[in-house]
Scaffold this active site. Structure first.
Site, PDB file in Angstrom:
ATOM      1  N   LYS A   2      35.692  14.705  27.686  1.00  0.00           N
ATOM      2  CA  LYS A   2      36.420  15.487  28.685  1.00  0.00           C
ATOM      3  C   LYS A   2      35.556  16.660  29.103  1.00  0.00           C
ATOM      4  O   LYS A   2      34.665  17.091  28.345  1.00  0.00           O
ATOM      5  CB  LYS A   2      37.739  16.012  28.110  1.00  0.00           C
ATOM      6  CG  LYS A   2      38.790  16.287  29.167  1.00  0.00           C
ATOM      7  CD  LYS A   2      39.460  15.010  29.624  1.00  0.00           C
ATOM      8  CE  LYS A   2      40.465  15.279  30.726  1.00  0.00           C
ATOM      9  NZ  LYS A   2      41.284  14.075  30.979  1.00  0.00           N
TER      10      LYS A   2
ATOM     11  N   ASN B 204      48.883  14.328  41.716  1.00  0.00           N
ATOM     12  CA  ASN B 204      48.442  12.943  41.897  1.00  0.00           C
ATOM     13  C   ASN B 204      49.258  11.982  41.040  1.00  0.00           C
ATOM     14  O   ASN B 204      49.854  11.026  41.545  1.00  0.00           O
ATOM     15  CB  ASN B 204      46.940  12.867  41.553  1.00  0.00           C
ATOM     16  CG  ASN B 204      46.449  11.439  41.477  1.00  0.00           C
ATOM     17  OD1 ASN B 204      46.953  10.646  40.693  1.00  0.00           O
ATOM     18  ND2 ASN B 204      45.476  11.080  42.282  1.00  0.00           N
TER      19      ASN B 204
ATOM     20  N   SER C 299      39.262   3.435  36.341  1.00  0.00           N
ATOM     21  CA  SER C 299      37.914   4.034  36.314  1.00  0.00           C
ATOM     22  C   SER C 299      36.932   3.040  35.707  1.00  0.00           C
ATOM     23  O   SER C 299      35.794   2.902  36.167  1.00  0.00           O
ATOM     24  CB  SER C 299      37.913   5.311  35.473  1.00  0.00           C
ATOM     25  OG  SER C 299      38.282   6.415  36.265  1.00  0.00           O
TER      26      SER C 299
HETATM   27  P1  NAD Z   1      47.010  17.343  39.863  1.00  0.00           P
HETATM   28  O1  NAD Z   1      46.166  18.541  39.941  1.00  0.00           O
HETATM   29  O2  NAD Z   1      46.933  16.343  40.952  1.00  0.00           O
HETATM   30  O3  NAD Z   1      48.547  17.750  39.709  1.00  0.00           O
HETATM   31  C1  NAD Z   1      49.013  18.615  38.753  1.00  0.00           C
HETATM   32  C2  NAD Z   1      50.391  19.054  39.212  1.00  0.00           C
HETATM   33  O4  NAD Z   1      50.994  19.842  38.180  1.00  0.00           O
HETATM   34  C3  NAD Z   1      50.344  19.937  40.463  1.00  0.00           C
HETATM   35  O5  NAD Z   1      51.375  19.548  41.351  1.00  0.00           O
HETATM   36  C4  NAD Z   1      50.633  21.321  39.910  1.00  0.00           C
HETATM   37  O6  NAD Z   1      51.263  22.165  40.866  1.00  0.00           O
HETATM   38  C5  NAD Z   1      51.562  20.981  38.777  1.00  0.00           C
HETATM   39  N1  NAD Z   1      51.668  22.036  37.787  1.00  0.00           N
HETATM   40  C6  NAD Z   1      50.696  22.858  37.313  1.00  0.00           C
HETATM   41  N2  NAD Z   1      51.234  23.719  36.427  1.00  0.00           N
HETATM   42  C7  NAD Z   1      52.533  23.418  36.348  1.00  0.00           C
HETATM   43  C8  NAD Z   1      53.626  23.953  35.623  1.00  0.00           C
HETATM   44  N3  NAD Z   1      53.457  24.969  34.781  1.00  0.00           N
HETATM   45  N4  NAD Z   1      54.846  23.398  35.793  1.00  0.00           N
HETATM   46  C9  NAD Z   1      55.022  22.360  36.632  1.00  0.00           C
HETATM   47  N5  NAD Z   1      54.040  21.832  37.353  1.00  0.00           N
HETATM   48  C10 NAD Z   1      52.827  22.356  37.223  1.00  0.00           C
HETATM   49  O7  NAD Z   1      46.678  16.713  38.427  1.00  0.00           O
HETATM   50  P2  NAD Z   1      46.906  15.220  37.948  1.00  0.00           P
HETATM   51  O8  NAD Z   1      45.622  14.514  38.107  1.00  0.00           O
HETATM   52  O9  NAD Z   1      48.148  14.696  38.573  1.00  0.00           O
HETATM   53  O10 NAD Z   1      47.106  15.456  36.394  1.00  0.00           O
HETATM   54  C11 NAD Z   1      48.396  15.733  35.823  1.00  0.00           C
HETATM   55  C12 NAD Z   1      48.374  15.395  34.347  1.00  0.00           C
HETATM   56  O11 NAD Z   1      48.016  14.019  34.190  1.00  0.00           O
HETATM   57  C13 NAD Z   1      47.370  16.182  33.507  1.00  0.00           C
HETATM   58  O12 NAD Z   1      47.890  16.401  32.225  1.00  0.00           O
HETATM   59  C14 NAD Z   1      46.202  15.228  33.409  1.00  0.00           C
HETATM   60  O13 NAD Z   1      45.377  15.491  32.288  1.00  0.00           O
HETATM   61  C15 NAD Z   1      46.920  13.921  33.299  1.00  0.00           C
HETATM   62  N6  NAD Z   1      46.122  12.761  33.657  1.00  0.00           N
HETATM   63  C16 NAD Z   1      45.543  12.636  34.869  1.00  0.00           C
HETATM   64  C17 NAD Z   1      44.807  11.504  35.161  1.00  0.00           C
HETATM   65  C18 NAD Z   1      44.214  11.280  36.533  1.00  0.00           C
HETATM   66  O14 NAD Z   1      43.699  10.165  36.753  1.00  0.00           O
HETATM   67  N7  NAD Z   1      44.276  12.213  37.446  1.00  0.00           N
HETATM   68  C19 NAD Z   1      44.620  10.515  34.197  1.00  0.00           C
HETATM   69  C20 NAD Z   1      45.237  10.661  32.951  1.00  0.00           C
HETATM   70  C21 NAD Z   1      45.979  11.797  32.700  1.00  0.00           C
END
Ligand code: NAD
Length: 429
Positions: free
Chosen positions: A104, A219, A356
């Protein structure tokens, strides 16, 4: 004092080891990261001043293959968080049987305070700082919170500039035009939806449409909500960092997302608007969203949002962890007592790294698959892993998180044994 995220993560491993013993040497190798890199990234700001940001890349374990994991831009990024996320990646890749270890990366920054050009300079600077530490057969980054395909595009371009070679497989989650895969953008939410659909009958939630609350409408949360709504479930609440909206009759995730996107000041990397400005609906807080009386709660934002403080007040019948590490170990104990199943992060959000992996395979072969093929291959992998985890949960009489760790440990342990342990040598004597 609350424990660090990394201690929490290792507590999950300890719990699995109570039920499933592995070779002592495998255990030793899983307790510490393989390597941790900290870098300073000088960035020329738009006003001419220079700022230096801290960045990290942790390669946790590469027993099963090159390490793989996203890059997070967030003000709270620190080495404890990054190594925890790298730890989870190790087990996530193993649960779904990918030929990868876990890694990471992250930069301590509030990207909402930077212009798009500053974010580009930061992203190129980060890639330049970690370039010697990564490689298509060594360590392959991807997007995470507040990073996206555009940022991955800058990074792959920077890597090509540094190495003077076209190596799209150095980063996944790229724009399609730069070698990205069809279906990658929505893969994490889609994988979570497949995992949930594969498991819900086994968890006593089969058949009827369900009510769902999604914390974190980014996302991952958006695509899960969209697919769940398309399948007939009712998304009654969604939230982002600024707040939450609730509608008993159900929200239209596509409509809410459209409003969120339209409110962007720049149609680019970051959204200044927020779902709570979608005023037709009742506004609630993120805390209230977690405690709604719904069938399914889907935390999709950040770590440690469900703790011993609020676990008792959670009314959902099932939790689907799309975020990494949203539930603390204390809260897990509460859910185990109450009989609330938690589909754990290392399975529920494994769809992203799975596609991925498909992107990496396509880049290496130069042959690109249509979206339907990506989605059907993803479904096959998630369905198989979900069935395995359900079966192991029954066999060992453990919660799904522990079952998922057992599934991963079996694969990791086999790899350690195949490389030769003390026991192999002792047997020869
Ligand atoms: P992103 O940046 O697209 O979205 C994150 C969302 O969370 C945003 O809408 C943001 O406003 C919201 N957020 C932030 N702080 C917050 C809070 N305190 N309360 C409520 N909402 C809040 O990120 P993402 O890619 O959707 O990732 C979200 C989670 O999924 C993370 O934990 C990430 O590690 C995990 N994840 C993502 C992926 C990926 O492919 N993008 C893969 C596996 C896991």
């Amino acid at each position: 004092m609350s424990s660090s995220v990394f201690e929490e993560a290792k507590g999950q491993l300890d719990k699995a080891l109570e039920h499933f013993r592995i070779d002592e040497e495998s255990e030793l190798r899983l307790r510490t990261p393989k390597s941790v890199l900290q870098v300073s990234i000088p960035v020329r700001m738009d006003d001419g001043s220079l700022k230096v940001f801290q960045g990290y890349r942790v390669r946790y374990n590469d027993l099963l293959g090159p390490t793989k994991g996203g890059i997070r831009y967030h003000p709270n990024v620190n080495v404890d968080e990054v190594q925890s996320l790298a730890f989870w990646m190790t087990f996530k890749c193993a649960v779904v049987g990918l030929p990868y270890g876990g890694a990471k990366g992250g930069v301590t920054v509030n990207p909402k305070e930077l212009s798009l050009l500053e974010i580009e300079r930061l992203s190129r600077g980060y890639m330049s700082a970690i370039a010697d530490f990564i490689g298509p057969n060594v360590d392959v980054p991807a997007p995470d919170v507040y990073t996206n395909s555009m940022i991955m595009g800058w990074m792959v371009d920077e890597y090509s500039n540094i190495t003077r070679e076209h190596k799209p497989e150095i980063v996944t989650g790229k724009p399609i035009a730069l070698g990205g895969s069809e279906g990658r953008e929505e893969a994490t939410g889609r994988g979570g939806f497949y995992a949930f659909e594969a498991m819900r009958s086994g968890l006593g939630l089969g058949g009827k449409p369900l009510t769902i609350a999604v914390q974190g409408f980014g996302n991952v949360g958006y695509h899960f909500a969209r697919l769940a709504a398309e399948a007939g479930h009712r998304i009654v609440a969604v939230s982002d960092s600024k707040g939450a909206i609730y509608k008993k009759e159900g929200l239209d995730p596509v409509g809410v997302n459209k409003v969120k996107q339209e409110q962007r000041e720049l149609k680019a990397a970051y959204c200044k608007g927020s779902v709570c400005e979608f005023v037709e609906h009742q506004q609630i807080t993120n805390e209230e969203l977690l405690e709604l009386d719904v069938d399914v709660l889907v935390p999709s934002a950040l770590e440690k949002v469900i703790t011993s403080e609020n676990a008792d007040r959670i009314k959902a019948k099932c939790i689907v962890e799309l975020a990494n590490g949203p539930t603390t170990n204390d809260a897990d104990v509460v859910f185990e007592k109450k009989g609330i199943p938690v589909i754990p992060d290392i399975l529920a959000n494994a769809g992203g790294v799975t596609v991925s992996y498909f992107e990496w395979v396509q880049n290496r072969t130069g042959y690109y698959w249509p979206e339907e093929e990506v989605n059907s291959k993803l479904k096959a992998i998630i369905d198989k892993a979900a069935a395995e985890v359900l079966d192991l949960g029954k066999e060992y009489k453990v919660p799904l998180r522990t079952a998922a760790y057992i599934s991963a440990l079996r694969r990791i342990n086999e790899a350690v044994k195949a490389k030769g342990t003390l026991r192999n040598f002792s047997m020869r004597r």
